[in-house]
Write an enzyme that holds these catalytic residues in place. Structure first.
Site, mmCIF file in Angstrom:
data_model
loop_
_atom_site.group_PDB
_atom_site.id
_atom_site.type_symbol
_atom_site.label_atom_id
_atom_site.label_comp_id
_atom_site.label_asym_id
_atom_site.label_seq_id
_atom_site.Cartn_x
_atom_site.Cartn_y
_atom_site.Cartn_z
ATOM 1 N N ASP A 224 0.853 -1.186 0.000
ATOM 2 C CA ASP A 224 0.000 0.000 0.000
ATOM 3 C C ASP A 224 0.893 1.241 0.000
ATOM 4 O O ASP A 224 1.792 1.376 0.844
ATOM 5 C CB ASP A 224 -0.895 -0.005 1.238
ATOM 6 C CG ASP A 224 -1.983 1.052 1.157
ATOM 7 O OD1 ASP A 224 -3.081 0.728 0.695
ATOM 8 O OD2 ASP A 224 -1.727 2.211 1.564
ATOM 9 N N ASN A 232 -2.711 13.276 -3.877
ATOM 10 C CA ASN A 232 -3.866 13.812 -4.602
ATOM 11 C C ASN A 232 -4.270 15.179 -4.069
ATOM 12 O O ASN A 232 -4.571 16.104 -4.831
ATOM 13 C CB ASN A 232 -5.043 12.843 -4.492
ATOM 14 C CG ASN A 232 -4.857 11.593 -5.339
ATOM 15 O OD1 ASN A 232 -4.183 11.622 -6.363
ATOM 16 N ND2 ASN A 232 -5.427 10.486 -4.906
ATOM 17 N N ASP A 241 -1.930 9.866 -10.130
ATOM 18 C CA ASP A 241 -1.895 8.791 -11.128
ATOM 19 C C ASP A 241 -0.462 8.474 -11.547
ATOM 20 O O ASP A 241 -0.108 7.310 -11.785
ATOM 21 C CB ASP A 241 -2.710 9.184 -12.360
ATOM 22 C CG ASP A 241 -4.210 9.129 -12.109
ATOM 23 O OD1 ASP A 241 -4.618 8.594 -11.061
ATOM 24 O OD2 ASP A 241 -4.971 9.622 -12.960
ATOM 25 N N GLU A 267 -4.765 2.480 -4.227
ATOM 26 C CA GLU A 267 -3.313 2.604 -4.161
ATOM 27 C C GLU A 267 -2.662 1.327 -3.649
ATOM 28 O O GLU A 267 -1.505 1.326 -3.226
ATOM 29 C CB GLU A 267 -2.915 3.781 -3.263
ATOM 30 C CG GLU A 267 -3.262 3.629 -1.803
ATOM 31 C CD GLU A 267 -4.654 4.119 -1.447
ATOM 32 O OE1 GLU A 267 -4.864 4.459 -0.279
ATOM 33 O OE2 GLU A 267 -5.524 4.177 -2.343
#
Length: 351
Positions: A224, A232, A241, A267
């Site tokens: 993770d 973000n 991204d 993610e």
């Protein structure tokens, strides 16, 4: 797509004999390696024993050596690469179905039109006879016979029309089914569009296949990306991204000896390591962790360099009586512990 070798035409009896001989070789091999008896696998091993596609044979040998079986997604990808173009097959199948329906409907329409023409001719003939009632003396019985004929022929054309309507309804159902199949084929892709890693669909299929066929030594690594939400929030989803792509690429590049990388969701990534053990899988995760924390990314909008990318890892090894769900839960528990202890680490601490 692998080229299919050209073979001279054979007599039907020779073809049958060849097919039977190949199946006698293919089936025991499938049983030996615990390969599910699906049409795709039959096609692969039928071709394998024919020894006409060396690249396919080598790929199958390598996969079986790594996994002690053939993972479902690997088999499907081999089939698509060496034996068939899935898009062409889908289009061909749908075209054949549509052509069959068109032919059937055309015949029914033709039959119905012929029935209608014949019926109209009979009506005209019977009405011509009825018109003679004024000019000729017809008994009541003769008149009733004319009416009975009209009713009988009317019922016949009504049944024909009803049957044609039913065919139209059936065709519509088949068209709807084809639409669903087409929509399903669009989903039947094993790769994540953003990262290029195998996707969750592929992960579920491969994990189920491995645990059903060759579970011993199967290890699962869950990864993770740390503080992903902040990428973000602070830099925008476009840079988020880019982080996903960069980490996904690094994970994929780190895969060796049959290990596969999947985008598990959001993610989070997953790696399946067959025929290994917890210690080795943990070492692999630790190596990847160090590699990920060295990644850097430039934010062109702010002319800034992002160098605080890291990830946490949870590792678990399959144990007897474990299910896919319990294996995932075990790895997820270790991942949660890695997060709780400060992130950017691999759990358990030792294998």
């Amino acid at each position: 797509m692998g080229e299919k070798p050209q073979t001279p035409e054979m007599a039907p009896s020779d073809l049958m004999q060849t097919a039977a001989g190949r199946l006698k070789k293919a089936v025991p091999l499938m049983l030996k390696h615990q390969i599910p008896t699906t049409p795709t696998n039959y096609a692969l091993w039928y071709t394998y024993v024919g020894e006409q596609q060396p690249e396919l044979n080598k790929a199958l040998d390598d996969l079986v050596a790594q996994y002690h079986t053939l993972p479902p997604v690997s088999g499907e990808l081999l089939y698509r690469q060496h034996l068939a173009d899935p898009v062409a097959l889908d289009v061909r199948d749908m075209r054949q179905n549509l052509e069959a329906m068109a032919t059937e409907l055309g015949n029914q329409l033709k039959d119905t039109n012929l029935d209608a023409t014949a019926f109209q001719q009979k009506i005209d003939a019977n009405f011509s006879r009825l018109e003679r009632i004024d000019n000729e003396t017809l008994s009541i019985e003769q008149v009733l016979n004319l009416v009975r004929n009209l009713v009988k022929e009317s019922d016949a054309i009504r049944e024909s029309t009803s049957y044609f309507t039913g065919q139209l309804a059936k065709a519509q159902q088949e068209i709807d089914t084809l639409k669903l199949r087409l929509a399903q084929s669009e989903k039947d892709i094993f790769f994540d569009a953003l990262t290029g890693c195998l996707n969750r669909r592929a992960f579920d299929a491969d994990l189920a296949g491995l645990l059903a066929q060759a579970p011993d030594g199967c290890c699962l690594i869950l990864c993770d990306i740390d503080h992903f939400k902040s990428f973000n929030d602070n830099y925008g989803h476009q840079l988020g991204d880019q982080v996903l792509k960069l980490v996904g690429k690094r994970l994929t590049e780190s895969c060796r000896d049959g290990v596969k990388c999947y985008r598990y969701g959001g993610e989070e990534f997953a790696l399946l390591a067959p025929s290994t053990n917890l210690r080795i899988a943990r070492q692999l995760a630790e190596g990847i962790r160090r590699s990920v924390e060295k990644l850097t990314l430039k934010d062109r909008r702010r002319d800034a360099r992002i160098d605080n990318i890291s990830a946490s890892f949870g590792v678990a090894q399959w144990q007897p009586k474990m299910t896919a769900r319990s294996l995932i839960e075990s790895a997820d528990k270790q991942l949660y512990e890695a997060k709780r202890l400060g992130r950017n680490r691999v759990m358990p601490i030792s294998g």
